[in-house]
Design an enzyme around this catalytic site. Structure first.
Site, PDB file in Angstrom:
ATOM      1  CB  CYS A  16      33.080  37.196  26.398  1.00  0.00           C
ATOM      2  SG  CYS A  16      32.948  37.497  28.177  1.00  0.00           S
ATOM      3  CG  ASN A  51      36.358  37.919  32.388  1.00  0.00           C
ATOM      4  OD1 ASN A  51      37.205  38.139  33.234  1.00  0.00           O
ATOM      5  ND2 ASN A  51      35.999  36.689  32.109  1.00  0.00           N
ATOM      6  CB  CYS A  66      27.729  37.161  30.518  1.00  0.00           C
ATOM      7  SG  CYS A  66      26.833  38.469  31.370  1.00  0.00           S
ATOM      8  NE  ARG A  67      29.289  37.001  25.372  1.00  0.00           N
ATOM      9  CZ  ARG A  67      29.623  37.787  24.356  1.00  0.00           C
ATOM     10  NH1 ARG A  67      29.377  37.388  23.128  1.00  0.00           N
ATOM     11  NH2 ARG A  67      30.180  38.958  24.566  1.00  0.00           N
ATOM     12  CB  SER A  68      34.868  34.537  28.874  1.00  0.00           C
ATOM     13  OG  SER A  68      34.894  35.707  29.635  1.00  0.00           O
ATOM     14  CG  ASP A 104      26.572  40.328  25.293  1.00  0.00           C
ATOM     15  OD1 ASP A 104      26.219  39.900  26.409  1.00  0.00           O
ATOM     16  OD2 ASP A 104      27.200  41.386  25.127  1.00  0.00           O
TER      17      ASP A 104
HETATM   18  P1  4NP Z   1      29.965  39.305  28.348  1.00  0.00           P
HETATM   19  O1  4NP Z   1      28.656  40.212  28.417  1.00  0.00           O
HETATM   20  O2  4NP Z   1      30.845  39.904  27.246  1.00  0.00           O
HETATM   21  O3  4NP Z   1      29.421  37.954  27.959  1.00  0.00           O
HETATM   22  O4  4NP Z   1      30.603  39.343  29.716  1.00  0.00           O
HETATM   23  C1  4NP Z   1      28.694  41.593  28.645  1.00  0.00           C
HETATM   24  C2  4NP Z   1      28.842  42.054  29.921  1.00  0.00           C
HETATM   25  C3  4NP Z   1      28.829  43.424  30.174  1.00  0.00           C
HETATM   26  C4  4NP Z   1      28.660  44.300  29.114  1.00  0.00           C
HETATM   27  C5  4NP Z   1      28.538  43.831  27.832  1.00  0.00           C
HETATM   28  C6  4NP Z   1      28.559  42.463  27.594  1.00  0.00           C
HETATM   29  N1  4NP Z   1      28.619  45.696  29.372  1.00  0.00           N
HETATM   30  O5  4NP Z   1      28.373  46.452  28.428  1.00  0.00           O
HETATM   31  O6  4NP Z   1      28.815  46.119  30.523  1.00  0.00           O
END
Ligand code: 4NP
Length: 158
Positions: free
Chosen positions: A10, A13, A15-17, A127
């Site tokens: 994702c 890294n 949340c989703r992955s 997200d």
């Molecule tokens: P992820 O979510 O891609 O599912 O891990 C996010 C985590 C952090 C951020 C964006 C999306 N960020 O902007 O810090």
């Protein structure tokens, strides 16, 4: 025995992955086939390298008996040489991964997680980072559905 190598990707890294990785491992263990796969997750951005997954995602995972083992890392060119499948959470991850992908010796097939969704194949895993707790539960439900079909696909395409 060769173990298939799967990398979930994702943006951050955190949340989703990591949840995709945790759910995938949880399902494998329930099926007693954990030793057939090597699994990791990574992000296309390097915002949180070395961090544990987001606390809200950890709490959602634990409420379903799922643990999130890995620390955040960035996806690299090497991943395309070493993994069998790289599974992106959304279309922007696919676009970013296409710029990371090397031109030679690529082993990995690049897939989108929701291609395995039996309800809606045409979406992204949303997200949840800037939203409320319900977004994290929604991500869990999507990833449970998609990974159940993904494992079915992998086991049928040995
Ligand atoms: P992820 O979510 O891609 O599912 O891990 C996010 C985590 C952090 C951020 C964006 C999306 N960020 O902007 O810090």
């Amino acid at each position: 025995m060769y173990s298939k190598k799967i990398l979930f990707v994702c943006l951050g890294n955190i949340c989703r992955s990591p949840m995709a990785e945790g759910v995938f491992l949880h399902l494998l263990n329930e099926m007693g086939i954990g030793d057939k796969y090597t699994v990791d997750s990574a992000g296309t951005a390097g915002y949180h390298i070395g961090a544990s997954p987001d606390k809200r995602m950890v709490a959602t995972a634990l409420s379903h008996g799922v643990t999130l083992p890995s620390k955040t890392r960035k996806c690299t060119e090497q991943d395309f040489l070493q993994y069998d499948y790289i599974v992106a959470m959304d279309q922007s991850n696919v676009d970013d991964l296409t710029t990371i992908k090397p031109t030679n010796n690529v082993r990995a097939q690049l897939l989108k997680m929701r291609d395995f969704d039996i309800i809606d194949k045409h979406g992204d895993v949303p997200d949840p980072y800037y939203g409320g707790q319900e977004g994290f539960e929604n991500v869990y439900q999507i990833l449970l559905r998609c990974n159940t079909s993904f494992i079915d696909y992998l086991e049928k395409n040995k």
